[in-house]
Design a protein around this motif. Structure first.
Motif, short mmCIF file in Angstrom:
data_model
loop_
_atom_site.label_atom_id
_atom_site.label_comp_id
_atom_site.label_asym_id
_atom_site.label_seq_id
_atom_site.Cartn_x
_atom_site.Cartn_y
_atom_site.Cartn_z
N VAL A 222 -30.25 -5.04 -34.46
CA VAL A 222 -31.33 -6.03 -34.36
C VAL A 222 -32.34 -5.53 -33.33
O VAL A 222 -31.97 -4.93 -32.33
N SER A 223 -33.63 -5.77 -33.56
CA SER A 223 -34.64 -5.32 -32.59
C SER A 223 -34.91 -6.42 -31.57
O SER A 223 -34.73 -7.62 -31.86
N VAL A 224 -35.35 -6.02 -30.38
CA VAL A 224 -35.67 -7.00 -29.34
C VAL A 224 -36.81 -7.92 -29.78
O VAL A 224 -36.88 -9.07 -29.36
N GLY A 225 -37.66 -7.42 -30.67
CA GLY A 225 -38.75 -8.24 -31.21
C GLY A 225 -38.23 -9.44 -31.99
O GLY A 225 -38.82 -10.53 -31.96
N ASP A 226 -37.08 -9.26 -32.69
CA ASP A 226 -36.47 -10.37 -33.43
C ASP A 226 -35.98 -11.45 -32.47
O ASP A 226 -36.06 -12.65 -32.77
N LEU A 227 -35.46 -11.03 -31.32
CA LEU A 227 -35.01 -12.02 -30.33
C LEU A 227 -36.22 -12.80 -29.81
O LEU A 227 -36.17 -14.02 -29.67
N GLY A 228 -37.31 -12.08 -29.56
CA GLY A 228 -38.54 -12.73 -29.09
C GLY A 228 -39.07 -13.74 -30.11
O GLY A 228 -39.53 -14.82 -29.74
N SER A 229 -38.98 -13.40 -31.40
CA SER A 229 -39.44 -14.33 -32.45
C SER A 229 -38.63 -15.62 -32.42
O SER A 229 -39.19 -16.71 -32.56
N ALA A 230 -37.31 -15.47 -32.27
CA ALA A 230 -36.43 -16.65 -32.24
C ALA A 230 -36.78 -17.54 -31.04
O ALA A 230 -36.84 -18.77 -31.15
N ILE A 231 -37.03 -16.91 -29.91
CA ILE A 231 -37.38 -17.64 -28.69
C ILE A 231 -38.70 -18.39 -28.88
O ILE A 231 -38.80 -19.59 -28.61
N GLN A 232 -39.70 -17.67 -29.36
CA GLN A 232 -41.03 -18.28 -29.57
C GLN A 232 -40.94 -19.47 -30.52
O GLN A 232 -41.53 -20.52 -30.26
N TYR A 233 -40.19 -19.31 -31.61
CA TYR A 233 -40.09 -20.38 -32.60
C TYR A 233 -39.50 -21.65 -31.99
O TYR A 233 -40.03 -22.75 -32.16
N GLU A 234 -38.39 -21.52 -31.27
CA GLU A 234 -37.72 -22.70 -30.70
C GLU A 234 -38.62 -23.43 -29.70
O GLU A 234 -38.64 -24.66 -29.65
N ILE A 235 -39.36 -22.66 -28.91
CA ILE A 235 -40.21 -23.28 -27.88
C ILE A 235 -41.44 -23.93 -28.51
O ILE A 235 -41.77 -25.08 -28.23
N GLU A 236 -42.09 -23.20 -29.42
CA GLU A 236 -43.32 -23.75 -30.03
C GLU A 236 -43.02 -24.94 -30.93
O GLU A 236 -43.81 -25.88 -31.00
N SER A 237 -41.85 -24.93 -31.58
CA SER A 237 -41.54 -26.05 -32.48
C SER A 237 -41.29 -27.34 -31.69
O SER A 237 -41.28 -28.43 -32.26
N ARG A 238 -41.09 -27.22 -30.39
CA ARG A 238 -40.95 -28.42 -29.53
C ARG A 238 -42.26 -28.75 -28.81
O ARG A 238 -42.30 -29.62 -27.94
#
Ligand code: CO
Length: 291
Positions: free
Chosen positions: A128-144
């Motif tokens: 898995v790339s570190v960029g994928d982890l960043g995407s997951a983080i961004q999604y959870e924060i922005e969706s709130r």
């Protein structure tokens, strides 16, 4: 990674998690910052571990790198969003973990960084790339309804090394380093009501030594003597306990013997939450050492 090193990472993680949890219970409206910081830091030594860096205690728009100053008179106030970031080590093998205590009505902001951390951890596995982890983080924060802090990142850990590759972004980026079994790193999402970028304040309480070059001024030598056993790991002005640290430490920074870690803040009046765990990548996922 051999068994001995693996065991030290896990033991450091177990101790850090316990002390952080207990320390968070000490945070109440009206309690002095200094009392909480001193209690938590002394618990680390009592457990036979070392501090990888001074306990970071950062409030509201301050995201990171604040801690109690010598004789700090600040107390926790109603509405404060309090970040505790604890780094401890056993023989240099570091556990880095953080949580947010809400003294007001910002539980969703606290949940945002927490959920982002959990989502990133669920994605960790070799390949898995570190960029994928960043995407997951961004999604959870922005969706709130909040912003991730894009210029703070998670980071790899090594023996007596607190920041190395891989860098774990808090926003989705293309590509980036690909995770491999045995990597050790901290994931630390920050969610904010502010701009999503932190800037340096003038307040400086945390420093580290970056050069062994000799210092002529006696007051400077006294400081370096006090921090000799840090092996380059950060220390606080409070630990040095010498007179005139407000003059001596900046002088040592100017002569490039020390570096300073200024308090990092989003815009005035904003609120920032943080969550952090240290993990080791395994064949098919990861172990959370601070879980
Ligand atoms: Co960290």
């Amino acid at each position: 990674m051999n068994d001995d090193i693996f065991h030290k990472y896990c033991e450091a993680g177990r101790i850090a998690a316990k002390i952080l949890r207990e320390g968070a219970e000490e945070i109440r409206i009206g309690t002095p910052y200094l009392a909480v910081v001193e209690t938590i830091e002394s618990r680390v030594t009592e457990e036979g571990a070392g501090l990888a860096f001074p306990l970071n205690l950062s409030i509201n728009e301050d995201a990171a790198h604040d801690t109690a100053s010598p004789g700090d008179s600040r107390i926790f106030a109603k509405g404060d969003v309090v970040k505790l970031d604890l780094g401890i080590h056993i023989d240099g093998y570091i556990a880095d973990t953080a949580m947010t205590v809400d003294l007001g009505t910002n539980s969703l902001l606290v949940e945002a960084s927490r959920a982002a951390l959990d989502a990133a951890i669920r994605r960790v596995r070799p390949g898995v790339s570190v960029g994928d982890l960043g995407s997951a983080i961004q999604y959870e924060i922005e969706s709130r309804g909040y912003r991730p802090v894009s210029n703070l990142t998670g980071h790899g850990l090594g023996q007596y090394v607190q920041h190395r590759s891989p860098t774990i972004p808090n926003v989705g980026i293309k590509g980036g380093m690909v995770l491999e079994e045995g990597m050790v790193f901290a994931i630390e999402p920050f969610a904010t009501t502010g701009s999503g970028r932190v800037m340096e304040k003038t307040r400086r309480e945390i420093y580290s030594q970056i050069s062994p070059k000799p210092v002529r001024i006696p007051a400077g030598r006294a400081v370096l003597e006090k921090i000799r056993d840090r092996r380059g790991l950060p220390f606080s002005r409070r630990w040095v306990n010498e007179k005139k640290t407000d003059i001596v430490l900046p002088a040592l920074v100017r002569s490039q013997v020390l570096r300073a870690y200024p308090v990092l803040s989003d815009i005035p009046g904003s609120l920032v939450s943080q969550a952090e765990h240290t993990i080791i990548v395994t064949t098919d996922g990861c172990i959370v050492t601070t879980g």
